[in-house]
Design a protein around this motif. Structure first.
Motif, mmCIF file in Angstrom:
data_model
loop_
_atom_site.group_PDB
_atom_site.id
_atom_site.type_symbol
_atom_site.label_atom_id
_atom_site.label_comp_id
_atom_site.label_asym_id
_atom_site.label_seq_id
_atom_site.Cartn_x
_atom_site.Cartn_y
_atom_site.Cartn_z
ATOM 1 N N ALA A 430 16.934 9.542 4.543
ATOM 2 C CA ALA A 430 16.949 9.157 3.132
ATOM 3 C C ALA A 430 18.256 9.617 2.513
ATOM 4 C CB ALA A 430 15.774 9.778 2.384
ATOM 5 N N ALA A 431 18.788 8.795 1.616
ATOM 6 C CA ALA A 431 19.943 9.207 0.822
ATOM 7 C C ALA A 431 19.449 10.003 -0.371
ATOM 8 C CB ALA A 431 20.728 7.982 0.360
ATOM 9 N N VAL A 432 20.267 10.936 -0.845
ATOM 10 C CA VAL A 432 19.924 11.728 -2.035
ATOM 11 C C VAL A 432 20.556 11.055 -3.245
ATOM 12 C CG1 VAL A 432 20.129 13.958 -3.185
ATOM 13 C CG2 VAL A 432 19.757 13.854 -0.715
ATOM 14 N N PRO A 433 19.757 10.591 -4.206
ATOM 15 C CA PRO A 433 20.306 9.897 -5.380
ATOM 16 C C PRO A 433 21.363 10.719 -6.102
ATOM 17 C CG PRO A 433 17.940 9.626 -5.297
ATOM 18 C CD PRO A 433 18.295 10.628 -4.225
ATOM 19 N N SER A 471 8.367 10.404 7.714
ATOM 20 C CA SER A 471 8.952 9.733 6.554
ATOM 21 C C SER A 471 9.538 10.759 5.597
ATOM 22 C CB SER A 471 7.883 8.897 5.836
ATOM 23 O OG SER A 471 8.442 8.151 4.776
ATOM 24 N N VAL A 472 10.648 10.382 4.972
ATOM 25 C CA VAL A 472 11.252 11.215 3.923
ATOM 26 C C VAL A 472 11.803 10.285 2.859
ATOM 27 C CG1 VAL A 472 13.458 11.348 5.169
ATOM 28 C CG2 VAL A 472 12.935 13.033 3.407
ATOM 29 N N SER A 473 11.619 10.689 1.587
ATOM 30 C CA SER A 473 12.067 9.868 0.464
ATOM 31 C C SER A 473 12.580 10.792 -0.632
ATOM 32 C CB SER A 473 10.913 8.999 -0.058
ATOM 33 O OG SER A 473 11.331 8.192 -1.140
ATOM 34 N N ALA A 474 13.608 10.345 -1.361
ATOM 35 C CA ALA A 474 14.226 11.182 -2.387
ATOM 36 C C ALA A 474 14.343 10.430 -3.699
ATOM 37 C CB ALA A 474 15.606 11.647 -1.931
ATOM 38 N N SER A 475 14.136 11.158 -4.797
ATOM 39 C CA SER A 475 14.337 10.627 -6.141
ATOM 40 C C SER A 475 14.913 11.758 -6.975
ATOM 41 C CB SER A 475 13.017 10.134 -6.746
ATOM 42 O OG SER A 475 13.200 9.721 -8.085
ATOM 43 N N ASP A 476 16.227 11.675 -7.236
ATOM 44 C CA ASP A 476 16.936 12.758 -7.917
ATOM 45 C C ASP A 476 16.754 14.054 -7.130
ATOM 46 O OD1 ASP A 476 18.026 11.263 -10.148
ATOM 47 O OD2 ASP A 476 15.949 11.002 -10.760
ATOM 48 N N HIS A 477 16.193 15.079 -7.761
ATOM 49 C CA HIS A 477 16.047 16.377 -7.089
ATOM 50 C C HIS A 477 14.784 16.467 -6.248
ATOM 51 C CE1 HIS A 477 13.802 16.486 -10.856
ATOM 52 N NE2 HIS A 477 12.980 17.299 -10.236
ATOM 53 N N LEU A 478 13.859 15.526 -6.403
ATOM 54 C CA LEU A 478 12.553 15.616 -5.761
ATOM 55 C C LEU A 478 12.569 14.927 -4.399
ATOM 56 C CD1 LEU A 478 9.646 16.637 -6.307
ATOM 57 C CD2 LEU A 478 9.111 14.346 -7.105
ATOM 58 N N ILE A 479 12.003 15.612 -3.398
ATOM 59 C CA ILE A 479 11.902 15.081 -2.045
ATOM 60 C C ILE A 479 10.430 15.070 -1.647
ATOM 61 C CG2 ILE A 479 12.668 15.311 0.348
ATOM 62 C CD1 ILE A 479 14.947 15.001 -1.667
ATOM 63 N N VAL A 480 9.958 13.974 -1.050
ATOM 64 C CA VAL A 480 8.617 13.945 -0.477
ATOM 65 C C VAL A 480 8.728 13.595 1.002
ATOM 66 C CG1 VAL A 480 7.383 13.392 -2.598
ATOM 67 C CG2 VAL A 480 8.226 11.541 -1.167
ATOM 68 N N THR A 481 7.852 14.195 1.792
ATOM 69 C CA THR A 481 7.843 13.958 3.234
ATOM 70 C C THR A 481 6.415 13.715 3.699
ATOM 71 O OG1 THR A 481 7.592 16.318 3.752
ATOM 72 C CG2 THR A 481 9.837 15.469 3.546
ATOM 73 N N GLY A 482 6.289 12.999 4.807
ATOM 74 C CA GLY A 482 4.984 12.779 5.430
ATOM 75 C C GLY A 482 5.103 12.978 6.924
ATOM 76 N N GLY A 483 3.969 13.290 7.577
ATOM 77 C CA GLY A 483 4.046 13.564 9.003
ATOM 78 C C GLY A 483 2.780 13.267 9.770
ATOM 79 N N LEU A 484 2.885 13.394 11.081
ATOM 80 C CA LEU A 484 1.720 13.196 11.942
ATOM 81 C C LEU A 484 0.696 14.312 11.773
ATOM 82 C CD1 LEU A 484 3.291 11.935 15.305
ATOM 83 C CD2 LEU A 484 2.396 10.594 13.381
ATOM 84 N N ASP A 485 1.080 15.407 11.103
ATOM 85 C CA ASP A 485 0.126 16.491 10.832
ATOM 86 C C ASP A 485 -0.776 16.177 9.643
ATOM 87 O OD1 ASP A 485 1.975 16.643 8.828
ATOM 88 O OD2 ASP A 485 2.518 18.744 9.147
ATOM 89 N N VAL A 520 6.918 6.878 0.078
ATOM 90 C CA VAL A 520 8.105 6.430 -0.641
ATOM 91 C C VAL A 520 7.937 6.734 -2.124
ATOM 92 C CG1 VAL A 520 7.180 4.075 -0.794
ATOM 93 C CG2 VAL A 520 9.630 4.480 -1.113
ATOM 94 N N LEU A 521 8.950 7.392 -2.699
ATOM 95 C CA LEU A 521 8.936 7.724 -4.114
ATOM 96 C C LEU A 521 9.251 6.495 -4.948
ATOM 97 C CD1 LEU A 521 10.756 11.153 -4.052
ATOM 98 C CD2 LEU A 521 8.638 10.715 -5.301
ATOM 99 N N GLY A 522 8.479 6.338 -6.034
ATOM 100 C CA GLY A 522 8.793 5.302 -6.999
ATOM 101 C C GLY A 522 9.615 5.896 -8.124
#
Length: 602
Positions: A430-433, A471-485, A520-522
């Motif tokens: 993911a790119a960092v906005p 998965s990893v997604s970024a919106s400004d300073h906030l990052i969310v991730t998801g995993g097989l766990d 994915v962050l909206g």
């Protein structure tokens, strides 16, 4: 009868001790004499206070009451001017200037120590602390500054409010004044967030209603997306819902229509918000460009590869794809090497091939991400290299720059930097906005690394997952991730600093006890996620989720269609979500109630 005499003498009294012993020995034989030398207390009061306060930190606050009593006794016994400032210096060094934040230790318990100091020292220490805190918090800072440097000050301020060392009206009035200044807004929102966290009952029960109305009006006037999460968190806790129906709880998504055109599983979506264009890629080798009406604008037929990952650079209108060799009986496909395939879009919305960068020394190119911020023309890839026996050896992140190509040929492009800190295959990026230099990569090694293309090593590590990060997604300073766990985690990268490069999640949630395929962050307060079992909307403010109503099953219209979405993409204003996966369709979900009432198109 036996008499024991024990005499305690200090170091400076030792010269006269010999004479004293000689006199005592002249006493009767039944008198036993012993001289005990005392060790002088060389610790200064500053050192004592520092050690006591640090002991609270080391013992997770269990010694707090004991330390408070000892500090109180020192003031009761020797409460002079110098003692007060020795305490103040030790307190600020440990609590405000130490590494409590980096160690994820709360600051508020330490402020309790002030309440045990007797008057008038207590009032003087309080006033000096408030002055020091506000002086630091009112330094001019940008919206995207690193908050870790003033987290402790903001929490200490909130703790003073909780102990009623600062009136709630005065605190909110001060915060509101700072919120109106752009260069103080980031610190002010952090102060307010901490005050809401620690003092919500005082805020709602004791604060003047007129002051709260003015605060809410100020929050409503702040439109910078960098502060969206902060404001949503504050409004949710204060029960201030936006009149337009927004706020912390997302408007529900509902099925709208489906796009058809692929003949196999869809692995990747790419959305260009500048030109409102959606592109999908499938295992069939087709790459389809869709208009907002659901009609196909262009179709690319890849001959030797299919795309497992792709991204668009809207400014340069370049589509980057990770090419995986097709599973066919044709020799051409069998001989195809992993590749980065690039296409350039013309003014007529048609794609023309820009070039194919085949990597003969690479086992797989698993992920690609374009740098969409700034004036550069860079992209990064996750690549697993071949070993001598065709085994996986190392997984690297490669950064390419089209502007730095010496030959001008895409086919001969070489990476300008190679990062080697991942220990297993790289699964997502993911790119960092707002930054043309920062990006993130997730891996099967359970970590997400934050990179700066100007620096040779990762500048941050996001930890917490216990399985592959999918998965990893970024919106400004906030990052969310998801995993097989099965976990979805949210992080605030403003807590990173040069001395604190490891970041743990702010929140963790599990949706349905199955692996997360995509998140994915909206906006800074909303995300969408797909798992093996369903599609979800998530409020990142309340940490709540809701399962999205699915499309009807074509065979059994009364039942929802079962599908796994491998990729998700929001449209430009987050009013619609595109979801694609196993059933070869792109399902479109909308927040528009009028659209949602229409029968889904097939």
């Amino acid at each position: 009868m036996k008499v024991k005499i024990e005499i305690e003498v200090s170091q400076e009294e030792m010269p006269i001790a010999a004479e004293l012993l000689q006199t005592l020995k002249q006493l009767a034989a039944h008198v036993e004499t012993k001289v005990k030398r005392t060790v002088p207390d060389t610790q200064t009061n500053l050192q004592k206070f520092t050690a006591m306060i640090q002991s609270v930190e080391d013992d997770d606050g269990k010694k707090l009451e004991d330390v408070a009593s000892r500090i109180q006794k020192m003031f009761d016994d020797h409460g002079d001017e110098q003692l007060l400032w020795d305490f103040f210096e030790a307190f600020t060094a440990v609590v405000l200037e130490g590494d409590l934040v980096h160690k994820e230790k709360p600051v508020a318990p330490f402020v309790y120590l002030l309440s045990r100091i007797p008057e008038p020292s207590k009032t003087r220490a309080r006033d000096a602390l408030i002055q020091k805190i506000l002086k630091f918090l009112t330094i001019s800072r940008s919206a995207d500054c690193v908050r870790a440097e003033f987290f402790a000050h903001a929490e200490a301020f909130a703790a003073l409010v909780k102990l009623e060392f600062v009136s709630i009206k005065g605190a909110i009035t001060t915060i509101n004044t700072l919120l109106k200044k752009e260069d103080n807004r980031c610190a002010a929102l952090t102060m307010l967030g901490k005050t809401v966290e620690l003092c919500l009952d005082i805020l709602t029960d004791k604060c003047d209603h007129g002051v709260l109305r003015e605060l809410r009006a100020t929050l409503d006037s702040i439109l910078d997306p960098a502060f969206e999460y902060d404001i949503a968190y504050i409004k949710e806790n204060m029960n201030w819902q936006d009149s337009a129906g927004g706020g912390a709880k997302p408007i529900p998504l509902a099925p709208f229509k489906s796009y058809e055109g692929h003949r196999n599983v869809i692995f990747a979506l790419a959305y260009d918000p500048t030109h409102d264009v959606l592109v999908s890629a499938s295992k069939d080798g087709r790459v389809i460009t869709w208009g907002t009406d659901g009609k196909q604008q262009d179709v690319i037929e890849l001959q030797r590869h299919y795309a497992c990952s792709m991204d668009i650079n809207p400014k340069h209108r370049i589509l980057y794809m990770c090419g995986v060799s097709k599973e066919t009986q044709g020799a051409a496909a069998k001989d195809a090497h992993p590749a980065v395939i690039a296409y350039h879009q013309t003014d007529h919305k048609k794609w023309q091939q820009h070039g194919t960068l085949e990597k003969h020394d690479t086992k797989v190119i698993s992920s690609v991400k374009a740098s969409v911020y700034g004036s550069g023309n860079q992209f990064v890839t996750g690549e697993t290299m071949k070993g001598s026996a065709d085994e996986f050896t190392r997984s690297v992140v490669c950064c390419y720059d089209l502007n730095a190509s010496q030959t001008g040929s895409f086919e001969s492009l070489m990476p300008v930097r190679v990062f080697e800190q991942h220990q297993d295959i790289i699964t997502c990026m993911a790119a960092v906005p707002r930054s043309e230099h920062l990006f993130l990569s997730g891996s099967r090694d359970c970590r997400v690394l934050l990179w700066d293309v100007r620096v040779v090593k990762a500048i941050g590590t996001l930890v917490g997952h216990e399985g592959t990060v999918t998965s990893v997604s970024a919106s400004d300073h906030l990052i969310v991730t998801g995993g097989l766990d099965k976990k979805i985690m949210s992080f605030d990268i403003r807590a990173l600093s040069q001395t604190n490069t490891q970041l743990r999640p702010m929140n963790t949630m599990i949706l349905d006890e199955s692996a997360v395929l995509k998140v994915v962050l909206g906006t800074s307060s909303e995300a969408a996620a797909s798992t093996l079992l369903g599609l979800y909307q998530i409020s990142l403010v309340t940490n709540e989720s809701r399962q999205v109503q699915g499309f009807a099953d074509p065979v059994n219209p009364s039942a929802p269609k079962a599908t796994r979405y491998h990729d998700l993409a929001w449209n430009h204003d987050c009013s619609a979500l595109y979801a694609a996966g196993d059933d070869m369709r792109i399902d479109v979900y909308t927040k528009n109630a009028a659209e949602a009432n229409l029968a889904p198109l097939r």
